[in-house]
Design a protein around this motif. Structure first.
Motif, mmCIF file in Angstrom:
data_model
loop_
_atom_site.group_PDB
_atom_site.id
_atom_site.type_symbol
_atom_site.label_atom_id
_atom_site.label_comp_id
_atom_site.label_asym_id
_atom_site.label_seq_id
_atom_site.Cartn_x
_atom_site.Cartn_y
_atom_site.Cartn_z
ATOM 1 N N TYR A 84 83.132 -21.282 101.795
ATOM 2 C CA TYR A 84 84.398 -20.138 101.941
ATOM 3 C C TYR A 84 84.218 -19.363 103.241
ATOM 4 O O TYR A 84 85.134 -18.920 104.046
ATOM 5 N N ALA A 85 83.013 -19.128 103.539
ATOM 6 C CA ALA A 85 82.852 -18.133 104.823
ATOM 7 C C ALA A 85 83.170 -18.827 106.030
ATOM 8 O O ALA A 85 83.845 -18.685 107.007
ATOM 9 N N TYR A 134 89.746 -20.105 109.999
ATOM 10 C CA TYR A 134 91.101 -19.343 109.496
ATOM 11 C C TYR A 134 91.138 -18.088 110.536
ATOM 12 O O TYR A 134 92.416 -17.888 111.325
ATOM 13 N N ARG A 135 90.343 -17.493 110.990
ATOM 14 C CA ARG A 135 90.398 -16.432 111.627
ATOM 15 C C ARG A 135 90.589 -16.721 113.112
ATOM 16 O O ARG A 135 91.323 -15.919 113.903
ATOM 17 N N VAL A 192 95.330 -14.565 101.964
ATOM 18 C CA VAL A 192 95.004 -14.870 100.551
ATOM 19 C C VAL A 192 93.502 -14.627 100.320
ATOM 20 O O VAL A 192 93.151 -14.212 99.298
ATOM 21 N N MET A 193 92.576 -15.003 101.423
ATOM 22 C CA MET A 193 91.129 -14.916 101.097
ATOM 23 C C MET A 193 90.819 -13.359 100.937
ATOM 24 O O MET A 193 90.004 -13.198 100.111
ATOM 25 N N HIS A 194 91.398 -12.607 101.664
ATOM 26 C CA HIS A 194 91.270 -11.064 101.773
ATOM 27 C C HIS A 194 91.811 -10.632 100.258
ATOM 28 O O HIS A 194 91.020 -9.806 99.831
ATOM 29 N N GLY A 238 85.079 -15.638 100.264
ATOM 30 C CA GLY A 238 84.585 -15.943 101.638
ATOM 31 C C GLY A 238 84.549 -14.631 102.535
ATOM 32 O O GLY A 238 84.006 -14.628 103.744
ATOM 33 N N VAL A 239 85.402 -13.695 102.163
ATOM 34 C CA VAL A 239 85.370 -12.398 103.021
ATOM 35 C C VAL A 239 85.538 -11.274 102.057
ATOM 36 O O VAL A 239 85.392 -11.370 100.623
ATOM 37 N N ASP A 240 85.200 -10.042 102.470
ATOM 38 C CA ASP A 240 85.399 -8.676 101.581
ATOM 39 C C ASP A 240 86.658 -8.620 101.112
ATOM 40 O O ASP A 240 87.760 -8.946 101.842
#
Length: 646
Positions: free
Chosen positions: A436-437, A443-444, A460-462, A467-469
């Motif tokens: 995920y990281a 993605y970034r 979505v990940m945030h 994978g993120v905070d």
């Protein structure tokens, strides 16, 4: 007496005059050499010409020294020898023969008979240019533009181009046009750019013709005019200019200034592709993949992968932007802009036009072959498309590792759609270890480059803390960026955050606005949410008719919640005449998608015999399904019927 006869007599007179001079006279010797060289009265004889040039050159005749140097340079009448050429050309150049000075510049530039030295080349070019040699002026301008052999100086480059262009040299006119167009070394002046490009194009300069097409396509200093676009592209394309052929293909594919015709588009793409123009190979592959044209190969290769349809997973993948006419300049494909258009990433999509499975497989394989050729030339779009074919097994055996390989190649060169899809592979662990990281990292990169799909996916990940905070405020930021670019899912998700007050101040009015934007693009979940807001009067004025209209659009698109809501409207007769048959039909559609509310409602209908024949056993079955899907009401009803022995 004809002009030809008069000319012959004049030449004969000149010859007679030359021959009356002693043969040791250098001028006469040079004149005889010229006559043998050009076949004037004598049979053309390069060897005889060289002999007379040598006699005259030995007597210090500058013109003969240049002519002899040129003969040695090209090997005309004498063995080719750059060393001998240099010796005689230097003698002529020192006497001010500008053609000799220019040729010496060429020899120093390319290391012909001398040690290669761009600075020495520039000195000779400058001597010739100072005497008005147009080709030397152009070449010197090019050296100042690139900083080859001289200190880079765009202003001086423009000055020398101007001198050469004024003498009518097409290449200089083109170069000056480009400098005016881009504002290199001189203030940008689109009117002058067009003027110089037209002068060059009028002389048949194919890059100028193609660039004029670009100017009219993009409306640079002129009204956009696709008739003129086609006119200039066709002139360049007729001279086998690959980029112009490609651009014509784009026009026919998109119906810009011409009637849309995929077959003609394919013809132009094919011409450019045959010259190994990567963009054309990629575009032609996309036509085959979409089924806009057909590969007529009788038997597809046995290793073809199945024709599959992309899975709709979240986070979502992305197809790159489409093409518009006017996105390629010089034949090497380095000039021009990229114009966005309809989605052109077709891997895994159903073939267009009702093509059979076998036809789709052949088309996909043809597309794969073309993508391979373009990808090997470094086409990022082709590398991306090839990655999609491998990912979804469309035309190729499904191979996640190879998909990752091609996505990685394009992603590492900054191609945002490939970065997004590479992130997806890491997110789901397809072809690589799930990470995920790493997904967030890619993605970034794509999101920072402005890719709307990646911005949405990062949101979505945030939101989920994957994978993120975890952070709703960061999710809202990324959703906002994507939503402002028209990404429907991001608009919907941003509406959800405003509706719940997560990461932003709760604002039902703003929620409704973002739902509306997504709904206008046909995004069914947003249509359902908007319908619910109209039904309840939340963030918008209560309006049952608008609610039903929103529910209907979403329901017809397959949204189970909307189907259930429509069922309830007909079940209860809210704003419409009660119709239990329609209610049951919509409930059944939603129930087939495991919608617990619809399943429970069907249980109620069978339990009470409303719109259907009363049947508590069937009711119990629906209650059981709804209970399994989380409906507490259904669980209670199931228990009650079970206790009654049903």
């Amino acid at each position: 007496m004809t002009k030809k006869t008069i000319f012959g007599l004049l030449v004969a007179g000149l010859l007679a005059f030359a021959l009356t001079l002693p043969l040791w006279h250098a001028g006469a010797q040079y004149k005889l050499g010229e006559m043998y060289k050009n076949g004037q009265l004598f049979r053309q004889d390069p060897a005889a010409a060289a002999k007379w040039f040598e006699k005259s050159a030995a007597r210090n005749n500058a013109s003969a020294q240049f002519a002899l140097g040129e003969a040695f340079y090209y090997g005309r009448g004498v063995p080719q020898s750059f060393e001998e050429a240099r010796k005689w050309l230097e003698k002529a150049a020192e006497k001010g023969v500008r053609e000799a000075q220019y040729t010496l510049g060429v020899m120093h530039e390319f290391g012909q008979g001398v040690k290669q030295s761009l600075s020495s080349a520039a000195k000779w070019y400058e001597k010739a240019a100072g005497q008005g040699d147009a080709q030397a002026q152009f070449t010197l301008g090019a050296m100042f533009e690139s900083g080859a052999g001289v200190k880079k100086d765009l202003a001086k480059a423009a000055e020398w181009y101007q001198k050469s262009a004024a003498q009518g040299l097409a290449t200089a006119q083109y170069a000056l046009g480009i400098m005016n167009k881009k504002g290199y070394g001189i203030p940008q002046d689109l009117a002058k750019a067009r003027e110089w490009l037209e002068k060059a194009a009028g002389q048949g300069h194919i890059d100028a013709q193609n660039d004029l097409g670009l100017i009219y396509a993009q409306g640079l200093g002129v009204p956009q005019d696709f008739d003129k676009v086609a006119q200039w592209y066709k002139k360049a394309a007729a001279q086998k200019h690959a980029a112009a052929q490609f651009n014509l293909g784009v026009m026919y594919e998109n119906g810009q200034g011409v009637a849309q015709d995929m077959a003609i588009a394919a013809e132009w793409y094919q011409k450019a592709a045959a010259q190994n123009f990567a963009d054309a190979q990629c575009a032609l592959g996309e036509l085959y993949e979409r089924g806009d044209i057909q590969d007529k190969t009788a038997n597809p290769p046995a290793e073809l992968g199945a024709v599959s349809k992309k899975a709709e997973n979240a986070p979502k993948g992305r197809a790159p932007g489409g093409k518009t006419a006017g996105n390629k300049g010089k034949a090497n494909g380095n000039a021009g802009g990229n114009a966005a258009g309809a989605s052109a990433g077709n891997a895994g999509s159903d073939a267009a036009g009702g093509a059979s499975s076998a036809e789709s497989a052949r088309n996909a394989r043809k597309a794969a072959d073309l993508y391979q050729k373009a990808a090997k030339q470094g086409s990022l779009r082709a590398q991306f498309n090839l990655g999609q074919l491998y990912e979804f097994g469309h035309g190729l055996e499904q191979d996640y590792a190879k998909a990752v390989h091609w996505y990685q190649k394009a992603a590492e060169q900054g191609y945002a759609p490939a970065q997004n899809n590479l992130a997806l592979m890491h997110y789901y662990g397809k072809g690589v270890k799930q990470d995920y990281a790493k997904a967030a990292e890619w993605y970034r990169k794509a999101a920072d480059a402005g890719d709307a799909r990646a911005q949405y996916n990062l949101g979505v990940m945030h939101e989920n803390g994957t994978g993120v905070d975890k952070g709703y405020s960061r999710a809202a930021e990324w959703y906002q960026k994507a939503a402002e670019q028209g990404e429907a899912q991001a608009q919907y998700s941003l509406g959800e955050l405003y509706a719940e007050g997560h990461g932003v101040f709760k604002d039902l009015g703003k929620a409704a606005e973002w739902y509306q934007k997504a709904a206008d693009q046909g995004y069914a979940p947003a249509q359902f949410r908007l319908g619910a807001m109209y039904e309840l009067g939340q963030g918008v004025k209560k309006d049952g008719a608008k609610a039903r209209a929103c529910f209907l659009k979403a329901a017809e698109a397959g949204d189970a919640d909307a189907q259930c809501s429509l069922g309830a409207i007909y079940d209860e007769g809210r704003g419409v005449k009660q119709d239990l048959t329609k209610a049951r039909e919509w409930y059944e559609k939603a129930a087939a998608q495991q919608n617990a509310r619809a399943q429970c409602s069907l249980g109620n209908m069978y339990c009470l015999g409303e719109g259907v024949q009363k049947n508590k056993a069937t009711a119990k079955e629906w209650y059981q399904k709804a209970c399994s899907n989380g409906s507490e009401e259904a669980c209670e009803e199931f228990t009650r019927l079970a206790d009654q022995g049903f």
